[in-house]
Write an enzyme that holds these catalytic residues in place. Structure first.
Site, mmCIF file in Angstrom:
data_model
loop_
_atom_site.group_PDB
_atom_site.id
_atom_site.type_symbol
_atom_site.label_atom_id
_atom_site.label_comp_id
_atom_site.label_asym_id
_atom_site.label_seq_id
_atom_site.Cartn_x
_atom_site.Cartn_y
_atom_site.Cartn_z
ATOM 1 N N ASN A 87 37.702 46.125 44.874
ATOM 2 C CA ASN A 87 37.779 45.006 45.318
ATOM 3 C C ASN A 87 36.733 44.116 44.466
ATOM 4 O O ASN A 87 35.632 44.362 44.764
ATOM 5 C CB ASN A 87 37.119 44.887 46.991
ATOM 6 C CG ASN A 87 37.671 43.646 47.608
ATOM 7 O OD1 ASN A 87 38.782 43.567 48.045
ATOM 8 N ND2 ASN A 87 36.764 42.870 47.828
ATOM 9 N N ASP A 138 34.252 37.601 48.747
ATOM 10 C CA ASP A 138 35.442 38.303 48.319
ATOM 11 C C ASP A 138 35.649 37.223 47.030
ATOM 12 O O ASP A 138 35.987 36.112 47.175
ATOM 13 C CB ASP A 138 36.628 38.083 49.058
ATOM 14 C CG ASP A 138 37.686 39.043 48.683
ATOM 15 O OD1 ASP A 138 37.598 40.246 48.126
ATOM 16 O OD2 ASP A 138 38.817 38.447 48.574
ATOM 17 N N ASP A 190 42.041 42.120 42.679
ATOM 18 C CA ASP A 190 41.776 43.421 43.080
ATOM 19 C C ASP A 190 42.515 44.244 42.012
ATOM 20 O O ASP A 190 43.481 43.956 41.281
ATOM 21 C CB ASP A 190 42.153 43.724 44.530
ATOM 22 C CG ASP A 190 41.529 42.802 45.361
ATOM 23 O OD1 ASP A 190 40.354 43.104 45.673
ATOM 24 O OD2 ASP A 190 42.587 42.224 46.241
ATOM 25 N N LYS A 202 46.087 43.490 41.179
ATOM 26 C CA LYS A 202 46.699 43.044 42.499
ATOM 27 C C LYS A 202 46.235 41.530 42.700
ATOM 28 O O LYS A 202 45.111 41.112 42.505
ATOM 29 C CB LYS A 202 46.242 43.895 43.662
ATOM 30 C CG LYS A 202 46.377 45.561 43.579
ATOM 31 C CD LYS A 202 47.799 45.588 43.788
ATOM 32 C CE LYS A 202 48.143 45.336 45.293
ATOM 33 N NZ LYS A 202 49.344 45.882 45.948
ATOM 34 N N ASP A 203 46.943 40.777 43.567
ATOM 35 C CA ASP A 203 46.735 39.496 43.885
ATOM 36 C C ASP A 203 46.289 38.329 42.730
ATOM 37 O O ASP A 203 45.563 37.566 43.021
ATOM 38 C CB ASP A 203 45.557 39.521 44.829
ATOM 39 C CG ASP A 203 45.917 40.469 45.913
ATOM 40 O OD1 ASP A 203 46.965 40.425 46.385
ATOM 41 O OD2 ASP A 203 45.118 41.246 46.642
#
Length: 221
Positions: free
Chosen positions: A114, A132, A136, A148-149
């Site tokens: 993360n 955040d 990821d 990811k993302d």
């Protein structure tokens, strides 16, 4: 000097809100597994009560889409962690944490990196806070890596959540994490995938530092 928490201590792992959502943090009570110069290791148990920002209709923010998820109105929701437990490791000096996931049958599923701001600790309030960074990485047990993302990071730039330069740095941080993965440095090499929570650990109490605007039970009624 850093004040480390004893194993078994309940802390709050906090993702701070930003911009117009600065007063809406994601607060996860967790239990310390280890805390020392090599990093903080903490356990998010199944069923743990937590606070998280959601859309005003109760849906998860990502349901608004990769741009509106950063701009639409939000409220805080009192909820519980519904998945299997997660063991999180925050290595010192790294802009990411490493999460360990297991399946319902106890089989290890993989690691999740993360991307986030380096943690800021508040020993007095037993809180570790970060922000955040959206992007990821997923690492399979065979060490295969999946991004990811990326669409959400692009959406965050469009929404003004990050500048293009900040997004470039986040991508560079992801590449730095990949270098650690390929070199199989800690915490990947620390064999946390074989760890199991002690049976006598109790669930932490719900966060009390923030009053939720929306209550989970109301959403499911």
């Amino acid at each position: 000097m850093t004040r480390y928490w004893e194993p078994g201590t309940t802390i709050e792992w906090v993702y701070e809100g930003t911009g117009r959502h600065a007063d809406l943090p994601n607060v996860r009570p967790m239990t310390v597994v280890r805390d020392d110069a090599d990093g903080l290791v903490a356990w998010l148990a199944p069923g743990t009560p937590l606070l998280k920002p959601v859309l005003v209709d109760g849906r998860e923010t990502r349901h608004a889409g990769p741009v509106a998820m950063f701009t639409d109105d939000r409220v805080l929701k009192l909820d519980v962690w519904r998945g299997t437990g997660i063991l999180k490791v925050a290595p010192p000096g790294r802009p990411w944490s490493v999460w360990h996931f297991w399946a319902e049958d106890g089989a290890f599923r993989g690691w999740y990196v993360n991307l986030e701001r380096e943690h800021v600790r508040d020993a007095a309030s037993r809180r570790t806070s970060t922000v955040d960074h959206v992007l990821d990485l997923w690492i399979d047990p065979d060490r295969g890596i999946e991004w990811k993302d990326e669409d959400e990071l692009e959406g965050a730039v469009t929404a003004g959540r990050f500048t293009p330069a900040e997004a470039e740095q986040i991508v560079a941080d992801a590449h730095a994490a990949i270098r650690d993965i390929e070199a199989w440095t800690p915490p990947f090499s620390d064999d946390w995938q074989y760890w199991r929570a002690p049976a006598d650990w109790r669930l932490p109490a719900a966060p009390t530092t923030h009053q939720p605007t929306l209550i989970a039970e109301e959403l499911h009624s």
